[in-house]
Design a protein around this motif. Structure first.
Motif, mmCIF file in Angstrom:
data_model
loop_
_atom_site.group_PDB
_atom_site.id
_atom_site.type_symbol
_atom_site.label_atom_id
_atom_site.label_comp_id
_atom_site.label_asym_id
_atom_site.label_seq_id
_atom_site.Cartn_x
_atom_site.Cartn_y
_atom_site.Cartn_z
ATOM 1 N N THR A 127 0.638 -1.554 -0.295
ATOM 2 C CA THR A 127 -0.139 -0.390 0.091
ATOM 3 C C THR A 127 0.690 1.386 -0.273
ATOM 4 O OG1 THR A 127 -0.385 -0.528 2.452
ATOM 5 C CG2 THR A 127 -1.457 -1.221 1.283
ATOM 6 N N ASP A 128 2.102 0.958 0.294
ATOM 7 C CA ASP A 128 3.161 2.498 0.362
ATOM 8 C C ASP A 128 2.996 2.648 -1.019
ATOM 9 O OD1 ASP A 128 5.343 4.326 0.782
ATOM 10 O OD2 ASP A 128 5.712 3.034 2.626
ATOM 11 N N ARG A 129 2.723 3.914 -1.308
ATOM 12 C CA ARG A 129 2.919 3.867 -3.093
ATOM 13 C C ARG A 129 4.467 4.725 -3.278
ATOM 14 N NH1 ARG A 129 0.285 1.064 -6.936
ATOM 15 N NH2 ARG A 129 1.171 2.525 -7.494
ATOM 16 N N GLU A 130 4.725 5.526 -2.618
ATOM 17 C CA GLU A 130 6.430 5.599 -2.775
ATOM 18 C C GLU A 130 6.889 4.604 -2.542
ATOM 19 O OE1 GLU A 130 9.417 8.893 -0.371
ATOM 20 O OE2 GLU A 130 7.150 8.616 0.365
ATOM 21 N N LYS A 131 7.003 3.578 -2.236
ATOM 22 C CA LYS A 131 8.149 2.632 -1.679
ATOM 23 C C LYS A 131 8.097 1.864 -3.180
ATOM 24 C CE LYS A 131 8.819 1.961 3.323
ATOM 25 N NZ LYS A 131 8.312 0.848 3.805
ATOM 26 N N ILE A 132 6.789 1.452 -3.586
ATOM 27 C CA ILE A 132 6.914 0.450 -5.062
ATOM 28 C C ILE A 132 7.106 1.275 -5.859
ATOM 29 C CG2 ILE A 132 4.584 -0.037 -6.483
ATOM 30 C CD1 ILE A 132 3.115 -0.704 -4.001
ATOM 31 N N ASP A 133 7.287 2.733 -6.397
ATOM 32 C CA ASP A 133 7.080 3.692 -7.367
ATOM 33 C C ASP A 133 9.140 3.804 -7.077
ATOM 34 O OD1 ASP A 133 4.700 4.601 -7.718
ATOM 35 O OD2 ASP A 133 4.602 6.245 -7.398
ATOM 36 N N ARG A 134 9.728 3.603 -6.256
ATOM 37 C CA ARG A 134 11.460 3.431 -5.936
ATOM 38 C C ARG A 134 11.319 2.315 -6.642
ATOM 39 N NH1 ARG A 134 11.586 3.989 -0.857
ATOM 40 N NH2 ARG A 134 11.184 6.211 -0.863
ATOM 41 N N LEU A 135 10.799 1.649 -6.048
ATOM 42 C CA LEU A 135 11.297 -0.402 -7.090
ATOM 43 C C LEU A 135 11.500 -0.237 -8.281
ATOM 44 C CD1 LEU A 135 12.304 -3.030 -6.112
ATOM 45 C CD2 LEU A 135 9.858 -3.258 -5.736
ATOM 46 N N TRP A 136 9.911 0.300 -8.884
ATOM 47 C CA TRP A 136 9.789 0.488 -10.322
ATOM 48 C C TRP A 136 10.837 1.336 -10.556
ATOM 49 C CZ3 TRP A 136 7.766 -2.875 -12.934
ATOM 50 C CH2 TRP A 136 7.809 -2.498 -14.708
#
Length: 230
Positions: A127-136
């Motif tokens: 649910t943490d969009r910032e972490k997901i975007d950073r990974l991508w």
């Protein structure tokens, strides 16, 4: 026989090259005799492994043969079973190559530093969009920089190379099995009202050459064909 070139005393420059992992000219003549020298980076140094070209094979009743372990898709190529044989030799047995860790394998093959990321630890419940975007964004950068990447699904006890099942449906991919990541890309989400939204996909390759993903966005998926027409 060894040539005068291979018998002469090596220079300091060649010796330094061997320490750095360069393939020494003194070994080049051995190929004509079916002998190969393959290097790996083990215990913080380059190690040279000498093997012959005899590969374990099954022989069937009709006298046809098939390589027992890893093999190239083309029957005229032999680099995969040769590398595997040398890797098994440095680990004492083929059995020692079962399972293992992608980052260790990449380090052994290249001598370069590797990084392992556990996605569940990194993004938690997703649910943490910032972490997901950073990974991508990291994945996209790694692809652009030509990094070697792989992925796997964590397996439980006794589940190594067992097929992943979701809601009773076999998904085609295997747990505890190494896949190569050969591309990362995004497709527009036409069904969404938010024009910023997209589908983030990985293109992965199974070194076995079979057992492919059968869920959404697979080759036979309606989702993939519908998106391709838009």
């Amino acid at each position: 026989d060894p040539t005068n070139e291979t018998l002469k005393e090596i220079s300091d420059e060649e010796a330094q090259g061997m320490r750095d992992g360069l393939y020494p000219p003194m070994f080049h003549f051995m190929r004509q005799y079916g002998v190969y020298v393959i290097r790996f980076f083990k215990n913080y140094a380059w190690r040279y492994v000498i093997i012959d070209d005899r590969i374990p094979c099954y022989r069937y009743e009709d006298q046809s043969t098939r390589i027992v372990f890893a093999r190239c898709r083309s029957p005229t190529e032999m680099w995969v079973p040769l590398i595997e044989k040398a890797y098994a030799k440095i680990h004492n047995t083929y059995e020692a190559l079962i399972s293992g860790y992608l980052d260790d394998g990449l380090n052994d093959m290249t001598g370069l530093a590797s990084v392992k990321t556990k996605i569940a630890d990194l993004i938690g419940d997703g649910t943490d969009r910032e972490k997901i975007d950073r990974l991508w964004n990291n994945l996209k950068r790694y692809i652009e920089e030509g990094c070697l990447m792989g992925c796997s699904i964590q397996a439980g006890r006794g589940e190594t190379e067992h097929e992943l099942v979701i809601d009773g449906e076999r998904m085609g991919v295997l747990k505890g099995h190494a896949y190569s990541i050969i591309d990362v890309f995004e497709l527009p989400a036409h069904e969404s009202q938010n024009y910023h939204k997209s589908h983030r996909l990985l293109r992965i390759r199974n070194p076995w050459g079979n057992k492919e993903w059968r869920g959404k966005w697979s080759e036979e998926s309606d989702k993939l064909s519908l998106n391709a027409h838009k």
